[in-house]
Design a protein around this motif. Structure first.
Motif, PDB file in Angstrom:
ATOM      1  N   PHE A   1      30.375 -62.983 -38.317  1.00 44.11           N
ATOM      2  CA  PHE A   1      30.947 -64.334 -38.292  1.00 44.11           C
ATOM      3  C   PHE A   1      30.085 -65.295 -37.478  1.00 44.11           C
ATOM      4  O   PHE A   1      29.335 -64.895 -36.588  1.00 44.11           O
ATOM      5  CB  PHE A   1      32.359 -64.289 -37.720  1.00 44.11           C
ATOM      6  N   LEU A   2      30.239 -66.580 -37.807  1.00 42.16           N
ATOM      7  CA  LEU A   2      29.496 -67.637 -37.125  1.00 42.16           C
ATOM      8  C   LEU A   2      30.371 -68.257 -36.041  1.00 42.16           C
ATOM      9  O   LEU A   2      31.387 -68.881 -36.348  1.00 42.16           O
ATOM     10  CB  LEU A   2      29.064 -68.708 -38.131  1.00 42.16           C
ATOM     11  N   PRO A   3      29.973 -68.147 -34.766  1.00 45.60           N
ATOM     12  CA  PRO A   3      30.755 -68.782 -33.693  1.00 45.60           C
ATOM     13  C   PRO A   3      30.672 -70.304 -33.776  1.00 45.60           C
ATOM     14  O   PRO A   3      29.619 -70.861 -34.119  1.00 45.60           O
ATOM     15  CB  PRO A   3      30.087 -68.269 -32.415  1.00 45.60           C
ATOM     16  N   GLU A   4      31.749 -70.964 -33.455  1.00 45.82           N
ATOM     17  CA  GLU A   4      31.786 -72.426 -33.482  1.00 45.82           C
ATOM     18  C   GLU A   4      30.729 -73.030 -32.562  1.00 45.82           C
ATOM     19  O   GLU A   4      30.141 -74.071 -32.877  1.00 45.82           O
ATOM     20  CB  GLU A   4      33.185 -72.908 -33.082  1.00 45.82           C
ATOM     21  N   ARG A   5      30.443 -72.380 -31.458  1.00 48.11           N
ATOM     22  CA  ARG A   5      29.492 -72.916 -30.489  1.00 48.11           C
ATOM     23  C   ARG A   5      28.062 -72.945 -31.035  1.00 48.11           C
ATOM     24  O   ARG A   5      27.189 -73.612 -30.457  1.00 48.11           O
ATOM     25  CB  ARG A   5      29.525 -72.089 -29.205  1.00 48.11           C
ATOM     26  N   SER A   6      27.806 -72.219 -32.147  1.00 44.78           N
ATOM     27  CA  SER A   6      26.461 -72.162 -32.714  1.00 44.78           C
ATOM     28  C   SER A   6      26.197 -73.255 -33.736  1.00 44.78           C
ATOM     29  O   SER A   6      25.072 -73.370 -34.247  1.00 44.78           O
ATOM     30  CB  SER A   6      26.225 -70.791 -33.361  1.00 44.78           C
TER      31      SER A   6
END
Length: 261
Positions: free
Chosen positions: A230-235
């Motif tokens: 999954f892609l973290p929002e912070r990235s």
């Protein structure tokens, strides 16, 4: 972090400090020496800093908080984006972030299902990648036999025909192009329906809070959440919205000004 961003921040900081030092100290010294033989002129460093600082500061503000240019390096988002596309990315749609650290300081919104986003993947934090948001926090995603499901809804694919690639995208000639309806948002995808183009990772996923499931539109040629998670929002870096140029052995004027959907 990108070297251009680091260089821009460094030059802006340096020229800004020189201008500040001149205002607080050096200009007073020059005025005190007026009329003397050594009253002198501003040094080249001060002169260039005064000229460059406003330009650099404006560039930094635009790139960090308004829009930033990127170049598409691969075929993973075909047919929506081609290798050689130069795109603009909206930097404030999902909130204002500090340069270099990418820390969000003002929250202005969250990605929507179907958005094409630029981000720094967890396993390559110094690179900028681009994919499409398929799953939002809490969504149930399934991918089996080239069929995508979101929260139990089988996404409808409308066949368009055989794809004809050009330039670096010629390798996808012969793939089938479909129009996919992502729960109300349509976009084109490519699939290899008659050959084993690459091993696909199939499965079912539940998207955690604060993260996203992203995929490339070139479904058989994309390194995405199916493979690395999954892609973290912070990235997140921003939302891609416009193709402003394409250069892949030559300029393709037909793609200039194309909105990214």
């Amino acid at each position: 972090m990108g070297w251009i961003e680091l260089l821009l921040v460094g030059l802006t900081t340096f020229t800004g400090l020189v201008c500040l030092l001149d205002v607080l100290v050096l200009a007073k010294r020059r005025r005190a020496r007026e009329g003397l033989l050594d009253d002198g002129e501003e040094s080249l460093v001060i002169d260039y800093s005064k000229a460059l600082f406003p330009v650099l500061a404006l560039m930094l503000i635009l790139r960090s908080f308004i829009a930033e240019p990127f170049r598409i390096p691969s075929n993973s988002m075909m047919p929506t984006l081609l290798t050689g596309d130069f795109i603009l990315v909206n930097k404030f749609t999902y909130g204002l972030r500090l340069p270099i650290t990418n820390k969000k300081v003002v929250d202005l919104g969250e990605p929507q299902r179907g958005d094409v986003v630029v981000f720094r993947p967890p396993h390559h934090p110094n690179q900028d990648w681009i994919k499409r948001v398929i799953g939002l926090p809490g969504d149930h995603i399934g991918y089996h036999d080239n069929q995508l499901t979101v929260n139990g809804h089988v996404l409808r694919n409308f066949p368009i025909g055989m794809y004809q690639g050009t330039g670096n995208g010629a390798e996808m000639t012969g793939a089938e192009e479909f129009r996919e309806n992502l729960l109300g948002r349509e976009h084109s995808v490519l699939e290899r329906t008659n050959v084993a183009f690459r091993d696909q990772l199939e499965g079912d996923w539940v998207v955690p809070e604060g993260q996203y499931f992203v995929m490339g539109d070139n479904r058989d040629n994309s390194d995405d959440s199916r493979y690395w998670g999954f892609l973290p929002e912070r990235s997140l870096r921003g939302k891609a919205f416009l193709i402003w140029m394409n250069f892949d052995g030559g300029v393709d004027t037909g793609r200039l000004g194309t909105r990214i959907q």
